[in-house]
Write an enzyme that holds these catalytic residues in place. Structure first.
Site: not given
Ligand code: NAD
Length: 498
Positions: A271, A305, A402
């Protein structure tokens, strides 16, 4: 050691204790004797130490998990007993919810109130949801034709069996919750676990270890090794006797873990990171959409996330929505997690603070304009001012990479096709939200969005019943929902020639 006046006596007693690893029946320091400092992100001060476990400790923990899986009371438990144990663990977490929230707040920097309402409550809900699955892990009967066994009468079925020893490595953004996302399916299916919490936030995992013992889990079922990623984490991911690895964290480390897993054909789920779009269509309710877009990025200080870190707004509403989101950001009081008035806490570490501020500076140097924030925070603690950047383009680093902090990039689009094209123009594919009141437009958009979750008029709408995971470089496999069971079990085909 931590000052004791600001927190409950129980919290300071836990934080100040001499922390040990959980390995089988053993509660020991790291074999090397080394420790890691744990910091309070709100002050930058060291609050305690935890063992710096390494390969030697991981080897012992995997051996304990193997022993518990192969031959112990645990391996002989009935599904209903596993269900009951998971419920007991969830009850104990509930009874200790305030304590866990306070520890999480001091260790991670997040608000105690939010930790209790979100992190801890979601962990409880999830363990109870998984407890229900313990008694519903089943195969099915099949009716094969077997042309090479003419005339044979057979009984055939599939069974699902626990995959074995699970190595779980988690990040620091939702420390207890992420650990429970791994423990829930592992313990429901009958696996055993070696858990490696993030070095920044090891404390709630150690409290969880105590609660797991109190719940009555047999020795060796859950082992917890605190330590650094490149030592304990790397040793766990390369261990040949681990049957399955499950990881939450950066895409970069996820790839290392995936490669290490393949050497032993270890099952692996990842993940990973995201750069999720929030798309505001022409007929959205703009007030709701602006508040939703702000929540999508500023929840947990942007350290989520699936945070909505790219805001795409139809050109006719762009200025209004950006102004509203910037207003909301400007009115988020910064403060430590125990301050009930604070709405945005510090980031987890000095390193993360620096990394996020570097991205902001890089964006501004490349020509972006901050409608709010932008300037570095001055003072103690790892704070970053909530920031909205406009005049960015689709190719800039702030749009593509990110950032994992309270930084939003905003861009206008002309029509639905362009919105979908730029939303999908990312290496990531974790989540996306569409804000619109046009039902047919929404239905046409959903299948074209390349991400594991699509939310409409909401963002980060997570629930134990909904599988969560990524397309593309956001990961492999799914957490939660019934789908997660597939990743913690092996399927076996059985044919009995009658
Ligand atoms: P990371 O991926 O480095 O760390 C996550 C976990 O992996 C930690 O437990 C760490 O100890 C472990 N780890 C690190 N190196 C390892 C290795 N070589 N082998 C095995 N395990 C290893 O994440 P980070 O450095 O704490 O954060 C970096 C970036 O990751 C963040 O800025 C963000 O972009 C991203 N991130 C994503 C999530 C998410 O939920 N998707 C969570 C946290 C961080």
């Amino acid at each position: 050691m931590m000052e004791t006046d600001a927190v409950m006596a129980e919290t300071s007693a836990f934080i100040n204790q001499n922390h040990k690893l959980f390995i089988g029946a053993d509660r020991q320091s790291a074999r090397s004797g080394r420790t890691l400092d744990v910091y309070n992100p709100a002050t930058g001060k060291v609050i305690t130490q935890v063992p710096a476990g390494d390969k030697e400790d991981v080897n012992l923990a995997v051996a304990a998990a193997r022993q518990a899986f192969d031959d112990s009371d645990w391996s002989r438990l009935k599904p209903a007993d596993r269900e009951r144990l998971l419920w007991r663990l969830a009850d104990l977490i509930e009874q200790n919810a305030e304590l866990l929230a306070e520890i999480e707040s001091i260790d991670n920097g997040k608000s105690k109130a939010i930790a209790q309402a979100v992190d801890i409550q979601l962990a409880i809900n999830f363990l109870r949801y998984m407890a229900g699955w313990a008694t519903k892990i089943e195969g099915h009967t099949v009716n094969p034709s077997l042309p090479f066994m003419p005339g044979a009468e057979v009984f055939a079925c599939t069974t699902r069996e626990a995959v074995g020893v699970v190595g779980a490595i988690v990040a620091w953004n939702f420390p207890l919750l992420l650990a429970c996302w791994k423990l829930g399916p592992a313990l429901a299916t009958g696996c055993t676990v070696v858990l490696k919490p993030a070095e920044e936030t090891p404390l709630t995992a150690l409290k969880l270890g105590e609660l797991i013992q109190e719940a009555g889990y047999p020795t060796g079922v859950v082992n917890i090794v605190t330590g650094e990623g490149h030592e304990a984490g790397a040793a766990l991911s390369a261990h040949p006797d681990v049957d399955k690895l499950t990881f939450t964290g950066s895409t970069e480390v996820g790839k290392l873990i995936g490669k290490a897993a393949m050497d032993s054909m270890t099952r692996v789920t990842l993940e990973l990171g995201g750069k999720s779009p929030t798309i505001v269509m022409p007929d959205a309710d703009l007030t709701i959409a602006a508040q939703g877009a702000a929540n999508a990025i500023f929840l947990n200080h942007g350290q989520v996330c699936c945070a909505g870190s790219r805001l795409y707004v139809h050109k006719k509403h762009f200025d209004r929505v950006v102004a509203d989101v910037s207003d909301i950001a400007a009115n988020l009081p910064l403060g430590h997690g125990l301050d009930a008035n604070a709405q945005m806490g510090p980031l987890v570490s000095a390193r993360q603070q620096q990394r996020v501020q570097d991205y902001i500076n890089q964006g501004l140097e490349a020509g972006a304009r901050a409608t709010v924030g932008g300037q570095a925070y001055e003072g103690d603690g790892y704070y970053v001012n909530p920031t909205v950047l406009v005049d960015v383009d689709q190719q800039s680093a702030v749009t593509r990479e990110e950032i994992f902090g309270p930084v939003l990039v905003a861009m206008p689009f002309d029509d639905m096709d362009e919105a979908i094209r730029i939303a999908n123009d990312s290496q990531y594919g974790l989540g996306a939200s569409i804000w619109s009141n046009n039902l047919s437009e929404v239905h046409r958009m959903i299948p074209r969005i390349k991400s594991g979750s699509v939310w409409v008029n909401c963002h980060t709408a997570l629930d134990p019943s909904l599988p969560f995971g990524g397309f593309k470089q956001s990961g492999l496999g799914r957490e939660m929902g019934r789908e997660v069971l597939e990743y913690y079990t092996e399927v076996k085909s059985v044919v009995i020639n009658l």
